[in-house]
Motif scaffolding. Structure first.
Motif, PDB file in Angstrom:
ATOM      1  N   PHE A   1      -7.440   1.166  -1.089  1.00 49.34           N
ATOM      2  CA  PHE A   1      -6.427   0.809  -0.092  1.00 49.34           C
ATOM      3  C   PHE A   1      -6.929   0.952   1.344  1.00 49.34           C
ATOM      4  N   GLY A   2      -8.200   1.327   1.513  1.00 45.08           N
ATOM      5  CA  GLY A   2      -8.809   1.354   2.836  1.00 45.08           C
ATOM      6  C   GLY A   2      -8.120   2.297   3.804  1.00 45.08           C
ATOM      7  N   ARG A   3      -8.215   1.959   5.084  1.00 45.43           N
ATOM      8  CA  ARG A   3      -7.644   2.821   6.131  1.00 45.43           C
ATOM      9  C   ARG A   3      -6.123   2.892   6.027  1.00 45.43           C
ATOM     10  N   GLU A   4      -5.526   1.809   5.595  1.00 45.61           N
ATOM     11  CA  GLU A   4      -4.070   1.821   5.438  1.00 45.61           C
ATOM     12  C   GLU A   4      -3.657   2.855   4.395  1.00 45.61           C
ATOM     13  N   GLY A   5      -4.465   2.982   3.360  1.00 47.27           N
ATOM     14  CA  GLY A   5      -4.178   3.989   2.345  1.00 47.27           C
ATOM     15  C   GLY A   5      -4.294   5.392   2.895  1.00 47.27           C
ATOM     16  N   ALA A   6      -5.300   5.619   3.759  1.00 45.85           N
ATOM     17  CA  ALA A   6      -5.457   6.940   4.378  1.00 45.85           C
ATOM     18  C   ALA A   6      -4.248   7.285   5.231  1.00 45.85           C
ATOM     19  N   VAL A   7      -3.733   6.296   5.963  1.00 43.87           N
ATOM     20  CA  VAL A   7      -2.538   6.525   6.784  1.00 43.87           C
ATOM     21  C   VAL A   7      -1.352   6.910   5.902  1.00 43.87           C
ATOM     22  N   GLU A   8      -1.187   6.222   4.785  1.00 39.94           N
ATOM     23  CA  GLU A   8      -0.070   6.540   3.891  1.00 39.94           C
ATOM     24  C   GLU A   8      -0.233   7.923   3.257  1.00 39.94           C
ATOM     25  N   LEU A   9      -1.475   8.308   2.984  1.00 45.53           N
ATOM     26  CA  LEU A   9      -1.718   9.649   2.453  1.00 45.53           C
ATOM     27  C   LEU A   9      -1.290  10.699   3.484  1.00 45.53           C
TER      28      LEU A   9
ATOM     29  N   THR B   1       0.825  -1.210   0.000  1.00 51.36           N
ATOM     30  CA  THR B   1       0.000   0.000   0.000  1.00 51.36           C
ATOM     31  C   THR B   1       0.853   1.252   0.000  1.00 51.36           C
ATOM     32  N   ALA B   2       1.902   1.269   0.805  1.00 45.71           N
ATOM     33  CA  ALA B   2       2.748   2.463   0.899  1.00 45.71           C
ATOM     34  C   ALA B   2       3.321   2.836  -0.463  1.00 45.71           C
ATOM     35  N   THR B   3       3.795   1.833  -1.191  1.00 41.77           N
ATOM     36  CA  THR B   3       4.374   2.085  -2.516  1.00 41.77           C
ATOM     37  C   THR B   3       3.314   2.588  -3.479  1.00 41.77           C
ATOM     38  N   SER B   4       2.137   1.970  -3.438  1.00 46.53           N
ATOM     39  CA  SER B   4       1.063   2.358  -4.354  1.00 46.53           C
ATOM     40  C   SER B   4       0.598   3.784  -4.100  1.00 46.53           C
ATOM     41  N   VAL B   5       0.408   4.145  -2.832  1.00 49.98           N
ATOM     42  CA  VAL B   5      -0.054   5.497  -2.510  1.00 49.98           C
ATOM     43  C   VAL B   5       1.020   6.521  -2.862  1.00 49.98           C
ATOM     44  N   THR B   6       2.273   6.167  -2.635  1.00 51.79           N
ATOM     45  CA  THR B   6       3.365   7.072  -3.009  1.00 51.79           C
ATOM     46  C   THR B   6       3.388   7.297  -4.511  1.00 51.79           C
ATOM     47  N   GLU B   7       3.178   6.243  -5.280  1.00 52.98           N
ATOM     48  CA  GLU B   7       3.146   6.386  -6.741  1.00 52.98           C
ATOM     49  C   GLU B   7       1.976   7.266  -7.186  1.00 52.98           C
ATOM     50  N   ILE B   8       0.832   7.097  -6.547  1.00 51.05           N
ATOM     51  CA  ILE B   8      -0.334   7.922  -6.864  1.00 51.05           C
ATOM     52  C   ILE B   8      -0.037   9.389  -6.539  1.00 51.05           C
ATOM     53  N   ALA B   9       0.568   9.628  -5.392  1.00 49.01           N
ATOM     54  CA  ALA B   9       0.887  11.004  -4.987  1.00 49.01           C
ATOM     55  C   ALA B   9       1.922  11.625  -5.920  1.00 49.01           C
ATOM     56  N   ARG B  10       2.887  10.830  -6.327  1.00 49.67           N
ATOM     57  CA  ARG B  10       3.905  11.355  -7.240  1.00 49.67           C
ATOM     58  C   ARG B  10       3.280  11.677  -8.608  1.00 49.67           C
ATOM     59  N   ALA B  11       2.384  10.824  -9.060  1.00 42.55           N
ATOM     60  CA  ALA B  11       1.700  11.082 -10.323  1.00 42.55           C
ATOM     61  C   ALA B  11       0.838  12.344 -10.228  1.00 42.55           C
ATOM     62  N   ALA B  12       0.209  12.542  -9.080  1.00 41.35           N
ATOM     63  CA  ALA B  12      -0.589  13.753  -8.869  1.00 41.35           C
ATOM     64  C   ALA B  12       0.294  14.990  -8.898  1.00 41.35           C
ATOM     65  N   LYS B  13       1.468  14.884  -8.291  1.00 43.83           N
ATOM     66  CA  LYS B  13       2.397  16.016  -8.264  1.00 43.83           C
ATOM     67  C   LYS B  13       2.825  16.388  -9.690  1.00 43.83           C
ATOM     68  N   ASP B  14       3.154  15.364 -10.469  1.00 47.20           N
ATOM     69  CA  ASP B  14       3.550  15.621 -11.854  1.00 47.20           C
ATOM     70  C   ASP B  14       2.392  16.226 -12.645  1.00 47.20           C
ATOM     71  N   ALA B  15       1.189  15.680 -12.444  1.00 52.40           N
ATOM     72  CA  ALA B  15       0.027  16.169 -13.192  1.00 52.40           C
ATOM     73  C   ALA B  15      -0.312  17.602 -12.803  1.00 52.40           C
ATOM     74  N   SER B  16      -0.096  17.952 -11.546  1.00 49.54           N
ATOM     75  CA  SER B  16      -0.459  19.298 -11.083  1.00 49.54           C
ATOM     76  C   SER B  16       0.307  20.375 -11.842  1.00 49.54           C
ATOM     77  N   ARG B  17       1.504  20.041 -12.306  1.00 50.87           N
ATOM     78  CA  ARG B  17       2.301  21.026 -13.037  1.00 50.87           C
ATOM     79  C   ARG B  17       1.656  21.371 -14.376  1.00 50.87           C
ATOM     80  N   ALA B  18       0.931  20.413 -14.961  1.00 48.81           N
ATOM     81  CA  ALA B  18       0.249  20.674 -16.230  1.00 48.81           C
ATOM     82  C   ALA B  18      -0.918  21.629 -16.040  1.00 48.81           C
ATOM     83  N   LEU B  19      -1.479  21.640 -14.833  1.00 47.52           N
ATOM     84  CA  LEU B  19      -2.644  22.486 -14.575  1.00 47.52           C
ATOM     85  C   LEU B  19      -2.254  23.847 -14.025  1.00 47.52           C
ATOM     86  N   ALA B  20      -1.084  23.935 -13.406  1.00 50.37           N
ATOM     87  CA  ALA B  20      -0.679  25.173 -12.730  1.00 50.37           C
ATOM     88  C   ALA B  20      -0.630  26.365 -13.672  1.00 50.37           C
TER      89      ALA B  20
END
Length: 419
Positions: free
Chosen positions: A183-191, A2-21
């Motif tokens: 990812f349930g509650r574990e995903g929230a913790v990683e977020l 879960t930690a790896t998956s949430v980190t990948e999602i967050a990193r993808a969001a960070k990259d995508a945010s630059r396209a919108l900024a």
């Protein structure tokens, strides 16, 4: 993991945010309008998913007030889509100059609004929040990561996919809107641990959820508060006006945070007012939790004895605590002791009393002669809201577009150096 998956999602969001900024307002507005149209187009699919969530909630004993928050109808989907369209019509906060000046040495200073980057949302049983959060985040130039809870998982799965498809169709990265529900509650913790990738986290829900995020998040969090909201009926109040305000504050939609949970009535009008409004309330199915004086004033109208716990309870149901106070001073003291800092209302014809109420109490919204139900982003003209902040730093009250931005200083010179 879960930690790896949430980190990948967050990193993808960070990259995508630059396209919108750097996207123009026209691009962002067109995107929101397309998202609104897509929600209406896929309403049947969304309602089918929502029906599964509502059935599971009722089977699990969910309170009716929370079931109401969870439930979508064709009318509510239309209203959610209309809220997106309203957000699209609002000014773009990005690039707004908050303040500026030219220094004696010729340096030109500007403090300018810029996107946060990546906004995380952790919330419960509110599929409309999925849309509101996405719309507000995108309009203010941010990517959003959503954790909507197991109670609304079928609804949110469909909604997020519909929104992502609309984003992609507009030529932008679909990773601008992502969910970690799987990812349930574990995903929230990683977020909560994704500091550096997620820029701000907004919890929205019950007191336990909010306090858990505030205590444990490594990502900066904006505290949205529970709504232990009070209505105080002053000695000078127009009692017919008060009657309408109390009924609307409690009954119009009892399962939301801006619904009234406690009614205070001045002793000089309690004998006349409480039988009037008490009959209305109980007729609407409200259970009254009354102090001794309130119970006496209610007469034959049924009520249950109030306990100390009642004064601090956010019922989110057809329950209302009722007490009689001797004075405005006592009302203010009582509200200070039990307020959650969300919304407090007074009904009065006395300008001095209204001024004291709004000066001496501390809450995100203080209302004179109107329903507590107006503390809402849409009602305040913000288009929608990502939550009601009850903290004092960065944002307070309904959080709209401006509250999802931060600022940067731009400094323009022509060769100045510091001596």
């Amino acid at each position: 993991m879960t930690a790896t998956s949430v980190t990948e999602i967050a990193r993808a969001a960070k990259d995508a945010s630059r396209a919108l900024a750097t996207a123009t307002r026209a691009t962002k507005d067109a995107l929101l309008l397309a998202m609104a149209d897509a929600l209406v187009e896929h309403a049947e699919e969304i309602l089918a998913g929502n029906a599964k969530d509502v059935a599971a909630g009722r089977d699990g004993g969910m309170k009716e007030g929370l079931v109401d928050r969870l439930t979508l109808t064709p009318e509510r989907i239309t209203a959610i889509a209309d809220a997106l369209r309203e957000v699209a019509s609002l000014p773009d906060p990005v690039g707004e100059v908050v303040r500026g000046s030219t220094l004696p040495n010729g340096l030109q200073l500007r403090q300018v609004r810029v996107p946060m980057g990546v906004v995380g949302m952790i919330y419960e049983a509110r599929p409309n929040v999925t849309v509101d959060a996405a719309g507000l985040a995108l309009k203010s130039g941010n990517a959003v990561i959503l954790r909507g809870g197991s109670a609304a998982i079928h609804s949110n799965t469909v909604i997020v996919r519909v929104l992502q498809d609309a984003v992609e169709a507009a030529g932008l990265p679909r990773e601008l809107v992502q969910s970690i529900d799987e990812f349930g509650r574990e995903g929230a913790v990683e977020l909560m641990r994704a500091r550096g990738l997620v820029d701000v986290l907004v919890p929205r829900g019950g007191a336990d959820l909010i306090q858990t995020v505030v205590r444990e998040s490594l990502v900066p969090a904006i505290e949205t508060g529970v709504g232990n909201c009070h209505v105080y009926v002053d000695a000078s109040a127009d009692l017919e006006m008060a009657r309408r305000i109390v009924m609307n504050s409690k009954v119009q939609r009892p399962g939301v945070c801006n619904a009234a949970e406690t009614l205070l009535v001045h002793q000089d009008v309690a004998g006349e007012f409480l039988p009037m409004v008490g009959g209305d309330l109980t007729g609407a199915g409200v259970t009254l939790h009354a102090c001794e004086d309130a119970a006496a004033a209610l007469g034959d109208i049924p009520c249950t004895p109030a306990t100390e716990e009642d004064w601090d309870t956010e019922y989110l149901s057809l329950d209302l605590a009722v007490t009689v106070v001797e004075s405005l001073d006592e009302a203010i003291h009582f509200i200070r002791a039990h307020s959650s800092g969300h919304t407090e209302a007074i009904v009065t014809s006395d300008l001095a009393a209204a001024n004291r109420f709004t000066r001496e109490l501390d809450a995100a919204a203080l209302i004179v002669n109107a329903s507590t139900r107006f503390t809402d982003g849409g009602q305040f003209g913000l288009g929608a809201e990502i939550g009601i902040s009850t903290q004092k730093l960065h944002a307070r009250g309904p959080m709209g577009l401006a509250e999802l931005t931060t600022t940067t200083w731009t400094v323009h010179g022509d060769g100045q150096i510091r001596e």
